[in-house]
Write a protein that holds these residues in place. Sequence first.
Motif, PDB file in Angstrom:
ATOM      1  N   GLY A  55       0.759  -1.240   0.000  1.00 15.04           N
ATOM      2  CA  GLY A  55       0.000   0.000   0.000  1.00 15.04           C
ATOM      3  C   GLY A  55       0.784   1.280   0.000  1.00 15.04           C
ATOM      4  N   ALA A  56       2.063   1.234   0.339  1.00 11.09           N
ATOM      5  CA  ALA A  56       2.885   2.454   0.370  1.00 11.09           C
ATOM      6  C   ALA A  56       4.347   2.043   0.305  1.00 11.09           C
ATOM      7  N   ALA A 145       4.199  -5.879   7.987  1.00  5.69           N
ATOM      8  CA  ALA A 145       4.303  -4.474   8.369  1.00  5.69           C
ATOM      9  C   ALA A 145       3.055  -4.002   9.114  1.00  5.69           C
ATOM     10  N   ASP A 146       3.187  -2.889   9.803  1.00  6.87           N
ATOM     11  CA  ASP A 146       2.096  -2.006  10.234  1.00  6.87           C
ATOM     12  C   ASP A 146       1.118  -2.594  11.240  1.00  6.87           C
ATOM     13  N   GLY A 151      -2.754  -2.248  10.860  1.00 10.13           N
ATOM     14  CA  GLY A 151      -2.552  -3.131   9.716  1.00 10.13           C
ATOM     15  C   GLY A 151      -3.035  -2.630   8.376  1.00 10.13           C
ATOM     16  N   ALA A 152      -3.410  -1.357   8.279  1.00 10.66           N
ATOM     17  CA  ALA A 152      -3.877  -0.843   6.984  1.00 10.66           C
ATOM     18  C   ALA A 152      -2.798  -0.947   5.919  1.00 10.66           C
ATOM     19  N   TYR A 153      -1.520  -0.803   6.319  1.00 10.24           N
ATOM     20  CA  TYR A 153      -0.393  -0.936   5.395  1.00 10.24           C
ATOM     21  C   TYR A 153       0.324  -2.273   5.603  1.00 10.24           C
ATOM     22  N   HIS A 388      -7.226  -9.633  11.066  1.00  9.44           N
ATOM     23  CA  HIS A 388      -7.258  -9.606   9.600  1.00  9.44           C
ATOM     24  C   HIS A 388      -7.263 -11.018   9.017  1.00  9.44           C
ATOM     25  N   PHE A 389      -6.430 -11.888   9.549  1.00  2.00           N
ATOM     26  CA  PHE A 389      -6.360 -13.248   9.023  1.00  2.00           C
ATOM     27  C   PHE A 389      -7.684 -13.982   9.195  1.00  2.00           C
TER      28      PHE A 389
END
Length: 440
Positions: A55-56, A145-146, A151-153, A388-389
């Motif tokens: 994402g970045a 990451a993040d 966890g958005a990234y 998220h998982f």
Amino acid sequence: MRPADEVVDLVSALIRFDTTNTGDPATTAGEAECALWVAEQLREAGYETTYVESGAPGRGNVFARLPGADPNRGALLVHGHLDVVPAEAADWSVHPFSGAVVDDYVWGRGAIDMKNMVGMMIAVARHFKRERIVPPRDLVFAFVADEEAGGAYGCGWLVENRPDLFDGVTEAVGEVGGFSLTLPRADGSEARLYLIETAEKGMRWMRLTARARAGHGSFVHEDNAVTILAAAVGRLGRHRFPLVLTDTVGAFLSAVAEETGHAIDLESPDLDTAVAKLGPIGRIVGATLRDTANPTMLAAGYKANVIPATAEAVVDCRVLPGRTAAFEREVDEILGPDVEREWITELPSYETTFDGDLVDAMNSALLTVDPGSRIVPFMLSGGTDAKHFARLGIRCFGFTPLRLPPELDFAALFHGVDERVPVDSLIFGAEVLTEFLQNC
């Protein structure tokens, strides 16, 4: 070389990468350099790795898969995050990014949260490849990451945009669980429990806004946005949400009572007092007895003699499984009609049962290295990438095995000054993780 032989050096090296995550992409250090180093450690042992920026630029993630003996079984995801929260060097006994080994501890930001597990993962993965050990099922090692900013990234982006990286994965282990809790028994002996995370409270960050007429600071104002907001924030911050005993927390407290011989009345309205007697871990367990809403940020005004038209606050809300609707109703009643609220981060709660082959494998691995111990389920008051998982249907557990000194205030090390992990705990964890992944 056994995993225990290199895990301390690996954790120390990981800490020396400044992967500070402020939550603001403009000031976050980024995980790329550390992620590329992890990839090199794995490639050196013979792995093919996948590097992804999520994402970045700079938000690096690394994946490696080790094929197992049974391709028809679901794969196991073993995950750790590379980012850490900020640390102010002036407050520390050692530099937070030194990775120094002092007094039989590895010191530095991330030593507990969670470069300890990342180091164990690398050590075990390298050992399996070098020794040509074939696990019972595919293992997917993920270094992401993040996590510290939701966890958005990191995992949030990966689950949405690269679900192929998790093909075939049915279960996962990561933070925060597998650590020991030593409690005195009634007969004078000690019980050593290992807490396996099977549940997490939901994480919901809320912005509150009060609006009123702007004006001169020297006038009398019956309608002041700052006053309206401050009163509402005060009410919310002082409010005690009702006690709710979930299955996970009930099972944990029952196991504690059984092992120690000290009865715990699970029906008592004063259950908080019994939990507080558990010592430092009681802060984590106590926070899972009820929902919480803690104001963390305030913003209003731009000049001392101007009444602002708006005032804002941010509140960190943590909500028990199944409580979202009731929590929102209670919050709205506390805030009243003059304060608007909006969710700026919404990550759901998570809970799974404490059973199955994977739980049996955790128990067996711990008993092999620490005979006489016992595993128990617990709920984490915070959140992890498991949220998220779980969206992919993956069953998640917190399992970062550490045998801790009984006197160590483990809970205080998370995001705390002088974060550190015992050298012996890392060696123990590497041994348990090796045993676990060979028989999972």
